[in-house]
Design a protein around this motif. Structure first.
Motif, PDB file in Angstrom:
ATOM      1  N   LEU A  27       0.826  -1.201   0.000  1.00  0.00           N
ATOM      2  CA  LEU A  27       0.000   0.000   0.000  1.00  0.00           C
ATOM      3  C   LEU A  27       0.866   1.259   0.000  1.00  0.00           C
ATOM      4  O   LEU A  27       0.564   2.238  -0.691  1.00  0.00           O
ATOM      5  N   ASP A  28       1.946   1.221   0.774  1.00  0.00           N
ATOM      6  CA  ASP A  28       2.846   2.373   0.817  1.00  0.00           C
ATOM      7  C   ASP A  28       3.414   2.674  -0.565  1.00  0.00           C
ATOM      8  O   ASP A  28       3.528   3.843  -0.964  1.00  0.00           O
ATOM      9  N   LYS A  29       3.767   1.635  -1.316  1.00  0.00           N
ATOM     10  CA  LYS A  29       4.311   1.829  -2.660  1.00  0.00           C
ATOM     11  C   LYS A  29       3.256   2.433  -3.593  1.00  0.00           C
ATOM     12  O   LYS A  29       3.561   3.307  -4.410  1.00  0.00           O
ATOM     13  N   LEU A  33       3.428   6.179  -5.291  1.00  0.00           N
ATOM     14  CA  LEU A  33       3.235   6.383  -6.724  1.00  0.00           C
ATOM     15  C   LEU A  33       2.160   7.432  -6.981  1.00  0.00           C
ATOM     16  O   LEU A  33       2.316   8.301  -7.852  1.00  0.00           O
ATOM     17  N   GLY A  34       1.067   7.366  -6.224  1.00  0.00           N
ATOM     18  CA  GLY A  34       0.000   8.352  -6.368  1.00  0.00           C
ATOM     19  C   GLY A  34       0.492   9.760  -6.106  1.00  0.00           C
ATOM     20  O   GLY A  34       0.180  10.696  -6.853  1.00  0.00           O
ATOM     21  N   THR A  35       1.284   9.916  -5.058  1.00  0.00           N
ATOM     22  CA  THR A  35       1.844  11.224  -4.732  1.00  0.00           C
ATOM     23  C   THR A  35       2.802  11.695  -5.821  1.00  0.00           C
ATOM     24  O   THR A  35       2.813  12.875  -6.189  1.00  0.00           O
ATOM     25  N   ILE A 115       4.543   8.111   8.976  1.00  0.00           N
ATOM     26  CA  ILE A 115       5.143   8.935   7.927  1.00  0.00           C
ATOM     27  C   ILE A 115       5.912   8.043   6.962  1.00  0.00           C
ATOM     28  O   ILE A 115       6.757   7.252   7.369  1.00  0.00           O
ATOM     29  N   VAL A 116       5.591   8.176   5.689  1.00  0.00           N
ATOM     30  CA  VAL A 116       6.313   7.449   4.643  1.00  0.00           C
ATOM     31  C   VAL A 116       6.967   8.505   3.756  1.00  0.00           C
ATOM     32  O   VAL A 116       6.297   9.392   3.237  1.00  0.00           O
ATOM     33  N   GLY A 117       8.274   8.388   3.566  1.00  0.00           N
ATOM     34  CA  GLY A 117       8.982   9.407   2.798  1.00  0.00           C
ATOM     35  C   GLY A 117       9.535  10.478   3.729  1.00  0.00           C
ATOM     36  O   GLY A 117       9.733  10.241   4.920  1.00  0.00           O
ATOM     37  N   SER A 165      -2.465   9.111   3.571  1.00  0.00           N
ATOM     38  CA  SER A 165      -1.839   7.826   3.906  1.00  0.00           C
ATOM     39  C   SER A 165      -0.363   7.982   4.237  1.00  0.00           C
ATOM     40  O   SER A 165       0.156   7.308   5.133  1.00  0.00           O
ATOM     41  N   LEU A 166       0.321   8.875   3.533  1.00  0.00           N
ATOM     42  CA  LEU A 166       1.757   9.063   3.738  1.00  0.00           C
ATOM     43  C   LEU A 166       2.073   9.989   4.910  1.00  0.00           C
ATOM     44  O   LEU A 166       3.237  10.208   5.236  1.00  0.00           O
TER      45      LEU A 166
END
Length: 200
Positions: A27-29, A33-35, A115-117, A165-166
């Protein structure tokens, strides 16, 4: 006023956590990609693709079968997307630092945000990625077939949800980005339509 319009009496934070707490590596990937697809830095790619598609479609038609209305129908979205992009960029450049709303990692307790990224802390309102995705789809809406419009809606929602999500934005930031870009596109379309009335 902020409690009603932005915090939604706590629902804004609750919805943020509901989306942000759903986690998996896959899901994170997808969300990254969406961002990435909703980033302003890809504007030149998107408008180039639009120009190629428009002129390809025009080139396939018999030149003698064209009328002014049809030509304007195909060419107007190029002007709309370019002008709207400039206005939207200026609007975000002014409003984000002026309001300086804190992003989730700063506004919420430490450790409560996934937090992702790269973590961001300031200029949360409105979401620039959400604004850009809406601007792209709203600008070319008149050129899309029904199934393409469906994909366009999915794209806009994907980018918006990815920001939550991120851990980069609250839902209110995303909705504000959608709304501001949509309003800008509508105003630009109406202005261009008025200008073209005298030309047709």
């Amino acid at each position: 006023m902020k409690t009603l319009l932005y915090d939604w009496f706590g629902f804004n934070v609750w919805l943020f956590h509901f989306i942000n707490d759903i986690r998996s590596e896959f899901l994170d990937k997808i969300m990254l990609l969406g961002t990435e697809l909703g980033s302003h830095k890809h504007f030149d790619i998107y408008i180039s693709i639009l120009i190629v598609i428009v002129f390809y479609r025009l080139a396939r038609k018999n030149a003698n079968s064209f009328n002014k209305e049809e030509i304007y129908l195909w060419l107007t979205p190029i002007a709309v997307i370019a002008i709207s992009y400039l206005i939207d960029a200026l609007f975000l450049e002014i409003i984000k630092p002026l309001l300086d709303f804190p992003r989730p990692p700063l506004a919420l307790p430490i450790g409560s945000v996934n937090i992702v990224g790269i973590a961001e802390y300031h200029h949360s309102f409105p979401s620039g990625h959400s604004s850009f995705s809406m601007l792209i789809i709203a600008s070319i809406w008149s050129l899309l077939f029904a199934w393409q419009k469906g994909l366009g809606v999915i794209f806009v929602l994907w980018v918006g949800i990815s920001r939550i999500s991120l851990g980069a934005h609250f839902p209110a930031d995303v909705l504000a980005g959608f709304g501001s870009a949509f309003l800008i596109v509508i105003i630009v379309k109406l202005a261009i339509r008025e200008i073209l009335k005298s030309k047709i």
